[in-house]
Motif scaffolding. Sequence first.
Motif, mmCIF file in Angstrom:
data_model
loop_
_atom_site.group_PDB
_atom_site.id
_atom_site.type_symbol
_atom_site.label_atom_id
_atom_site.label_comp_id
_atom_site.label_asym_id
_atom_site.label_seq_id
_atom_site.Cartn_x
_atom_site.Cartn_y
_atom_site.Cartn_z
ATOM 1 N N THR A 292 32.255 15.861 26.048
ATOM 2 C CA THR A 292 33.451 16.063 25.231
ATOM 3 C C THR A 292 34.691 15.793 26.072
ATOM 4 O O THR A 292 34.604 15.650 27.301
ATOM 5 C CB THR A 292 33.528 17.502 24.689
ATOM 6 O OG1 THR A 292 33.892 18.386 25.761
ATOM 7 C CG2 THR A 292 32.214 17.947 24.077
ATOM 8 N N ALA A 293 35.846 15.770 25.417
ATOM 9 C CA ALA A 293 37.109 15.594 26.129
ATOM 10 C C ALA A 293 37.371 16.758 27.079
ATOM 11 O O ALA A 293 38.154 16.632 28.020
ATOM 12 C CB ALA A 293 38.256 15.463 25.127
ATOM 13 N N ASP A 294 36.701 17.888 26.866
ATOM 14 C CA ASP A 294 36.874 19.065 27.719
ATOM 15 C C ASP A 294 35.729 19.274 28.707
ATOM 16 O O ASP A 294 35.673 20.296 29.384
ATOM 17 C CB ASP A 294 37.026 20.317 26.843
ATOM 18 C CG ASP A 294 38.300 20.282 26.020
ATOM 19 O OD1 ASP A 294 39.334 19.835 26.549
ATOM 20 O OD2 ASP A 294 38.260 20.696 24.844
ATOM 21 N N TYR B 297 36.715 13.323 20.092
ATOM 22 C CA TYR B 297 36.511 14.446 21.013
ATOM 23 C C TYR B 297 35.178 14.311 21.753
ATOM 24 O O TYR B 297 35.074 14.599 22.926
ATOM 25 C CB TYR B 297 36.566 15.761 20.233
ATOM 26 C CG TYR B 297 36.341 16.986 21.069
ATOM 27 C CD1 TYR B 297 37.296 17.410 21.983
ATOM 28 C CD2 TYR B 297 35.173 17.732 20.942
ATOM 29 C CE1 TYR B 297 37.100 18.532 22.761
ATOM 30 C CE2 TYR B 297 34.971 18.862 21.711
ATOM 31 C CZ TYR B 297 35.935 19.255 22.624
ATOM 32 O OH TYR B 297 35.738 20.377 23.398
ATOM 33 N N VAL C 293 37.721 24.219 22.497
ATOM 34 C CA VAL C 293 38.624 23.076 22.536
ATOM 35 C C VAL C 293 39.932 23.497 23.189
ATOM 36 O O VAL C 293 40.559 24.472 22.771
ATOM 37 C CB VAL C 293 38.892 22.543 21.107
ATOM 38 C CG1 VAL C 293 39.866 21.381 21.140
ATOM 39 C CG2 VAL C 293 37.579 22.137 20.445
ATOM 40 N N SER D 231 43.318 18.522 22.926
ATOM 41 C CA SER D 231 42.193 17.623 23.223
ATOM 42 C C SER D 231 41.342 17.331 21.988
ATOM 43 O O SER D 231 40.511 16.443 22.027
ATOM 44 C CB SER D 231 41.314 18.193 24.333
ATOM 45 O OG SER D 231 40.696 19.388 23.916
ATOM 46 N N GLY D 232 41.525 18.039 20.909
ATOM 47 C CA GLY D 232 40.709 17.831 19.720
ATOM 48 C C GLY D 232 41.185 16.651 18.898
ATOM 49 O O GLY D 232 42.352 16.530 18.573
ATOM 50 N N SER D 233 40.288 15.740 18.608
ATOM 51 C CA SER D 233 40.549 14.600 17.728
ATOM 52 C C SER D 233 39.206 14.042 17.306
ATOM 53 O O SER D 233 38.159 14.535 17.716
ATOM 54 C CB SER D 233 41.381 13.537 18.448
ATOM 55 O OG SER D 233 40.625 12.937 19.471
ATOM 56 N N ALA E 165 34.955 23.687 18.434
ATOM 57 C CA ALA E 165 34.277 22.563 17.784
ATOM 58 C C ALA E 165 32.841 22.974 17.477
ATOM 59 O O ALA E 165 32.170 23.581 18.314
ATOM 60 C CB ALA E 165 34.284 21.340 18.686
#
Length: 193
Positions: free
Chosen positions: A138-140, A174, A165, A169-171, A118
């Motif tokens: 982030t989601a991560d 995120y 990423v 998990s990427g959207s 990302a």
Amino acid sequence: MRRTLKYLACAAVTAAVVGTATVSYAVPAKAPHSTIAKARAATAAHPAAKKTAPTPRVVAPGEHVTAAPGFELWLTAEGKHWTTPSSPEPQFRSVVDGNIDRNTPGVSMQSEGTESRAYLSGLYYGGKGTASSVEVETADGTVRGKLIELPGKPGWGVWYATADVKPGSGSWDYVSQVTVHDTKGGIYAQLMR
């Protein structure tokens, strides 16, 4: 004995003049108390440098900053310009078109990327004090980015970061939060999604 004390006194004076932060000294066991006190005073006269918080990197208008291969940013008086590996044509985010109020703290965000990486960036503006650092949730996990500004006090700057990423998990959501901190550890500006 006198020669040792003479050399010790010369070393202490030399260290004080040169500005050494710490000085090692050896004093004979039978040295006069005043010699020991002078050597300790020379050491205490130069405390270690005070650590300061980071500030944004100041860049010249149009100076390109490479955040990652293919991910470049540059600033002009009109706003933020950038490219990413997936969008090599320059993109632009204005600071003069009326879409932001530089008198109110705020953060914007642009996100592009691939399945594994990302490319995150945005404007920050309107906060009190001096911007110092940026954290992106982030989601991560948390990613720490960097800040750049034009010379002077433009009232705005750009933050940027890259994140690896994890699969799935990427959207568009995120990133959940972007926080720009000031040099005192407080919040300069924040975006919560």
